[in-house]
Design a protein around this motif. Structure first.
Motif, PDB file in Angstrom:
ATOM      1  N   VAL A 150      -8.587   6.062  -3.057  1.00  0.00           N
ATOM      2  CA  VAL A 150      -8.255   6.126  -1.629  1.00  0.00           C
ATOM      3  C   VAL A 150      -7.308   4.995  -1.253  1.00  0.00           C
ATOM      4  CG1 VAL A 150      -9.203   5.957   0.709  1.00  0.00           C
ATOM      5  CG2 VAL A 150     -10.383   7.340  -1.008  1.00  0.00           C
ATOM      6  N   ARG A 151      -7.594   3.785  -1.755  1.00  0.00           N
ATOM      7  CA  ARG A 151      -6.708   2.657  -1.438  1.00  0.00           C
ATOM      8  C   ARG A 151      -5.304   2.892  -1.998  1.00  0.00           C
ATOM      9  NH1 ARG A 151     -11.419  -0.229  -2.778  1.00  0.00           N
ATOM     10  NH2 ARG A 151     -10.612  -0.608  -4.875  1.00  0.00           N
ATOM     11  N   CYS A 152      -5.218   3.368  -3.224  1.00  0.00           N
ATOM     12  CA  CYS A 152      -3.896   3.656  -3.800  1.00  0.00           C
ATOM     13  C   CYS A 152      -3.176   4.754  -3.028  1.00  0.00           C
ATOM     14  CB  CYS A 152      -4.035   4.073  -5.276  1.00  0.00           C
ATOM     15  SG  CYS A 152      -4.581   2.719  -6.354  1.00  0.00           S
ATOM     16  N   CYS A 153      -3.952   5.741  -2.534  1.00  0.00           N
ATOM     17  CA  CYS A 153      -3.343   6.810  -1.734  1.00  0.00           C
ATOM     18  C   CYS A 153      -2.785   6.256  -0.435  1.00  0.00           C
ATOM     19  CB  CYS A 153      -4.390   7.883  -1.461  1.00  0.00           C
ATOM     20  SG  CYS A 153      -3.732   9.345  -0.615  1.00  0.00           S
ATOM     21  N   GLU A 154      -3.513   5.310   0.162  1.00  0.00           N
ATOM     22  CA  GLU A 154      -3.019   4.687   1.394  1.00  0.00           C
ATOM     23  C   GLU A 154      -1.753   3.862   1.119  1.00  0.00           C
ATOM     24  OE1 GLU A 154      -7.289   4.192   3.760  1.00  0.00           O
ATOM     25  OE2 GLU A 154      -6.403   2.501   2.676  1.00  0.00           O
ATOM     26  N   GLU A 155      -1.707   3.173  -0.025  1.00  0.00           N
ATOM     27  CA  GLU A 155      -0.505   2.414  -0.375  1.00  0.00           C
ATOM     28  C   GLU A 155       0.688   3.356  -0.598  1.00  0.00           C
ATOM     29  OE1 GLU A 155      -2.880  -1.207  -2.666  1.00  0.00           O
ATOM     30  OE2 GLU A 155      -1.536   0.137  -3.761  1.00  0.00           O
ATOM     31  N   ALA A 156       0.441   4.484  -1.258  1.00  0.00           N
ATOM     32  CA  ALA A 156       1.524   5.449  -1.438  1.00  0.00           C
ATOM     33  C   ALA A 156       1.979   6.016  -0.103  1.00  0.00           C
ATOM     34  CB  ALA A 156       1.070   6.576  -2.374  1.00  0.00           C
ATOM     35  N   TYR A 157       1.018   6.187   0.823  1.00  0.00           N
ATOM     36  CA  TYR A 157       1.384   6.672   2.150  1.00  0.00           C
ATOM     37  C   TYR A 157       2.243   5.645   2.897  1.00  0.00           C
ATOM     38  CZ  TYR A 157       0.994   8.282   6.952  1.00  0.00           C
ATOM     39  OH  TYR A 157       1.281   8.697   8.219  1.00  0.00           O
ATOM     40  N   ASP A 158       2.022   4.348   2.637  1.00  0.00           N
ATOM     41  CA  ASP A 158       2.868   3.324   3.252  1.00  0.00           C
ATOM     42  C   ASP A 158       4.325   3.483   2.797  1.00  0.00           C
ATOM     43  OD1 ASP A 158       0.300   0.718   3.063  1.00  0.00           O
ATOM     44  OD2 ASP A 158       0.720   2.256   4.595  1.00  0.00           O
ATOM     45  N   VAL A 159       4.507   3.841   1.527  1.00  0.00           N
ATOM     46  CA  VAL A 159       5.867   4.086   1.035  1.00  0.00           C
ATOM     47  C   VAL A 159       6.491   5.260   1.780  1.00  0.00           C
ATOM     48  CG1 VAL A 159       7.248   4.752  -0.978  1.00  0.00           C
ATOM     49  CG2 VAL A 159       5.344   3.126  -1.229  1.00  0.00           C
ATOM     50  N   VAL A 160       5.709   6.326   1.968  1.00  0.00           N
ATOM     51  CA  VAL A 160       6.207   7.492   2.701  1.00  0.00           C
ATOM     52  C   VAL A 160       6.530   7.112   4.142  1.00  0.00           C
ATOM     53  CG1 VAL A 160       5.632   9.818   3.478  1.00  0.00           C
ATOM     54  CG2 VAL A 160       4.928   9.057   1.212  1.00  0.00           C
ATOM     55  N   ASN A 161       5.672   6.276   4.734  1.00  0.00           N
ATOM     56  CA  ASN A 161       5.893   5.877   6.124  1.00  0.00           C
ATOM     57  C   ASN A 161       7.165   5.032   6.272  1.00  0.00           C
ATOM     58  OD1 ASN A 161       4.998   6.116   8.750  1.00  0.00           O
ATOM     59  ND2 ASN A 161       3.963   4.143   8.721  1.00  0.00           N
ATOM     60  N   ARG A 162       7.426   4.144   5.289  1.00  0.00           N
ATOM     61  CA  ARG A 162       8.661   3.365   5.328  1.00  0.00           C
ATOM     62  C   ARG A 162       9.880   4.268   5.195  1.00  0.00           C
ATOM     63  NH1 ARG A 162       5.616  -0.395   2.262  1.00  0.00           N
ATOM     64  NH2 ARG A 162       6.473   0.466   0.322  1.00  0.00           N
ATOM     65  N   ALA A 163       9.787   5.253   4.311  1.00  0.00           N
ATOM     66  CA  ALA A 163      10.886   6.212   4.182  1.00  0.00           C
ATOM     67  C   ALA A 163      11.097   6.977   5.489  1.00  0.00           C
ATOM     68  CB  ALA A 163      10.607   7.184   3.041  1.00  0.00           C
ATOM     69  N   LYS A 164       9.993   7.249   6.201  1.00  0.00           N
ATOM     70  CA  LYS A 164      10.092   7.934   7.493  1.00  0.00           C
ATOM     71  C   LYS A 164      10.852   7.075   8.504  1.00  0.00           C
ATOM     72  CE  LYS A 164       7.189   9.346  11.386  1.00  0.00           C
ATOM     73  NZ  LYS A 164       5.795   9.416  11.890  1.00  0.00           N
ATOM     74  N   ARG A 165      10.538   5.780   8.556  1.00  0.00           N
ATOM     75  CA  ARG A 165      11.232   4.894   9.492  1.00  0.00           C
ATOM     76  C   ARG A 165      12.715   4.758   9.126  1.00  0.00           C
ATOM     77  NH1 ARG A 165       6.413   1.828   8.805  1.00  0.00           N
ATOM     78  NH2 ARG A 165       7.513   0.429   7.371  1.00  0.00           N
ATOM     79  N   ASP A 166      13.001   4.641   7.815  1.00  0.00           N
ATOM     80  CA  ASP A 166      14.405   4.571   7.392  1.00  0.00           C
ATOM     81  C   ASP A 166      15.154   5.838   7.769  1.00  0.00           C
ATOM     82  OD1 ASP A 166      13.671   2.784   4.288  1.00  0.00           O
ATOM     83  OD2 ASP A 166      13.924   2.079   6.352  1.00  0.00           O
TER      84      ASP A 166
END
Length: 582
Positions: free
Chosen positions: A501-517
């Motif tokens: 779950v923690r790793c999934c949340e970290e991967a989601y942070d990458v997706v979220n940064r890509a969303k902001r970019d």
């Protein structure tokens, strides 16, 4: 059609030549002719070229004439030439057979050479020693040339950057906006080369000017002494100094003398209006004549003070005298077809050194030494036999050239520098005009609109990809958290589930940064769209696509981690239930 002709026609069609066959009457027999025509690249453009190969209609044998060639010669000619597409030339996809990418590549190579030449000029300027008066003058000349070279290099860089921007804007579909900058790059290369030559010659020119300065000073003294003696003779005879008298002293022609007297004494025009003069008999006539000559100067005329003209005559006479002396010293060692004539002239000059009867002989002797191109460089081969005379000749010629250098410094250096700058400015304007014209043509043909439509579709697709990845990744992380809530402390795989779950949340942070970019890139792209800058809009599309790829990769990671968490959570719950039953 003979086999050789068939092969030739087939190869010509593959190479892009326009091929047609026709029947011709030569006056004694009928022949078949293969006419190969096309636009061929030359150094500065394209030209229409035609090759003809004919054969006997009855026998199939080759027929050669002044207008047709053999199979082998024509085949070699069409292979050696580069044929240009007429359609591409007409539509602007190519200019002179070169597409936009090739134009940019060639201009970039040219600018690289310009920059290298500028670096060499800078090194040459740095090697000049300005510790002496002559060295200071050399540094001054070199600095002026280097400053102009830097401006020329800047113009070349601006030209190639504009061409590269046009290449990116049109995606290489139009070469006119690139080719229009060719003249700017060519002129910059020429001007930087000339500046490098000027810097390399700065030291020698400064030394020549130093020698010439002494002659100019001597010429001024001679002019002043001539005027003093003239005034003395007038005082003895009871006469008065006048503009007409001074004009006769220096041998002025009738029309200039009349203008000089009118300027000095004043005149009455045809309307009866009196114009006052500018002269004063009590002041120096030399200085006043220089002022009169300067007042007559116009944009298309050149003015030199009298001392410069007199110095040029003095320096020229001394160079001729030194050349005659050198030729007399080495005349017995001269070989070649003109040696005997030189010896005859030398004998005549030795008998009558200064007489009018030997003027042509002295001129012939001086020309042999002063102008090596007419003597095939032979003076330098015999210079070792008359060191003193050769050194005197070199100094005299350098002094004469120094006078010419100082005359150039008065007018021509600035004049030519302005001409070169104007030429670069005109080339830049012409390049921009060509680019604007090409852009107008593209807009008129609708290609720009199509490019915008494709870019907008590209942006929309990338934006949808990024948004879809974010939505799916959000669902993955929510389901993964639900899996983490299903397990309890003490379950066998509880730590594995929570780690996933923690790793999934970290991967989601990458997706979220890509969303902001992606949101930032979309905002920038809309700004460029409002400004009508297609190249920057396409660049933002590329960045948005990169953000979409990062979002998709992150979403795949969240999906894999959610799958791991789901499987481990299901196993943990099942094991807990089985343990409760036991």
């Amino acid at each position: 059609m003979p086999k050789n002709a068939g092969t030739l026609v087939h190869e010509a069609e593959q190479l892009g030549w326009d091929v047609r066959t026709e029947r011709r009457w030569t006056g004694r027999l009928w022949v078949r002719a293969a006419v190969l025509s096309g636009l061929v690249m030359v150094r500065a453009g394209v030209e229409e070229t035609e090759h003809v190969c004919a054969w006997n209609e009855a026998t199939g044998k080759l027929v050669t004439s002044a207008s047709s060639g053999g199979f082998k010669a024509v085949r070699e000619a069409i292979k050696a030439a580069r044929v240009v597409s007429r359609e591409h030339e007409a539509t602007g996809r190519t200019v002179w057979g070169r597409d936009a990418a090739e134009w940019v590549r060639q201009m970039h190579d040219a600018v690289t050479k310009v920059t290298a030449a500028l670096c060499e000029a800078r090194d040459a300027l740095g090697a000049l020693d300005g510790s002496t008066s002559t060295g200071s003058r050399a540094v001054e000349l070199g600095s002026a040339a280097y400053a102009e070279a830097k401006m020329a290099e800047r113009s070349a860089i601006d030209a190639v950057e504009a061409a590269r921007a046009w290449l990116a804007e049109t995606n290489g579909d139009d070469a006119r906006g690139c080719a229009s900058w060719r003249r700017a790059v060519v002129l910059a290369g020429q001007h930087v080369q000339e500046a490098g030559e000027a810097i390399a010659d700065a030291g020698a020119r400064a030394e020549r000017e130093a020698l010439a300065a002494l002659i100019i000073e001597e010429a001024q003294e001679r002019l002043n002494d001539q005027e003093v003696r003239w005034r003395g003779r007038l005082a003895e005879s009871g006469g008065e100094a006048s503009a007409a008298g001074y004009g006769g002293l220096i041998g002025m022609f009738e029309v200039p003398s009349r203008d000089w007297c009118a300027w000095f004494d004043g005149y009455t025009d045809y309307d009866g209006v009196r114009h006052d003069g500018h002269g004063d008999p009590s002041l120096s006539f030399v200085a006043q004549k220089d002022a009169w000559a300067k007042s007559k100067r116009r944009s298309q005329s050149v003015y030199y003070p009298a001392r410069y003209t007199s110095a040029a005559l003095i320096a020229g006479d001394r160079a001729d005298a030194a050349a005659v002396a050198f030729t007399l010293a080495v005349v017995d060692r001269i070989e070649g077809s003109g040696a005997e004539r030189l010896r005859q002239a030398a004998a005549a000059v030795r008998k009558n050194p200064q007489g009018f009867g030997t003027g042509n002989e002295r001129k012939h002797l001086a020309s042999w030494a002063r102008y090596p191109h007419s003597s095939f460089g032979e003076p330098t081969r015999v210079a070792e036999y008359a060191h003193a005379e050769w050194a005197t000749l070199e100094n005299a010629v350098a002094a004469y050239k120094g006078v010419q250098d100082l005359e150039r410094a008065l007018h021509w250096d600035i004049h030519y520098a302005v001409e070169r700058e104007n030429a670069r400015t005109d080339a830049a304007r012409s390049g921009q005009a060509g680019l604007d014209e090409a852009r107008a043509d593209l807009e008129k043909s609708g290609k720009t609109a199509e490019a915008w439509a494709a870019a907008v579709e590209r942006l929309t697709t990338a934006r949808a990809r990024a948004h879809g990845a974010v939505v799916l990744a959000t669902g993955d992380v929510e389901r993964a958290r639900a899996c983490g809530d299903r397990v309890q402390e003490g379950d066998e795989l509880a730590e594995d589930v929570w780690s996933a779950v923690r790793c999934c949340e970290e991967a989601y942070d990458v997706v979220n940064r890509a969303k902001r970019d992606a949101a930032h890139y979309v905002e920038s792209a809309e700004t460029y769209r409002d400004a009508g800058v297609l190249a920057d809009y396409v660049a933002e599309c590329a960045r948005l696509e990169d953000a979409a790829v990062r979002a998709e990769v992150g979403r795949e990671e969240t999906l894999n981690l959610y799958g791991c968490a789901f499987a481990d959570a299901a196993t943990a719950v099942e094991n807990r239930h089985e343990g409760g039953l036991r």
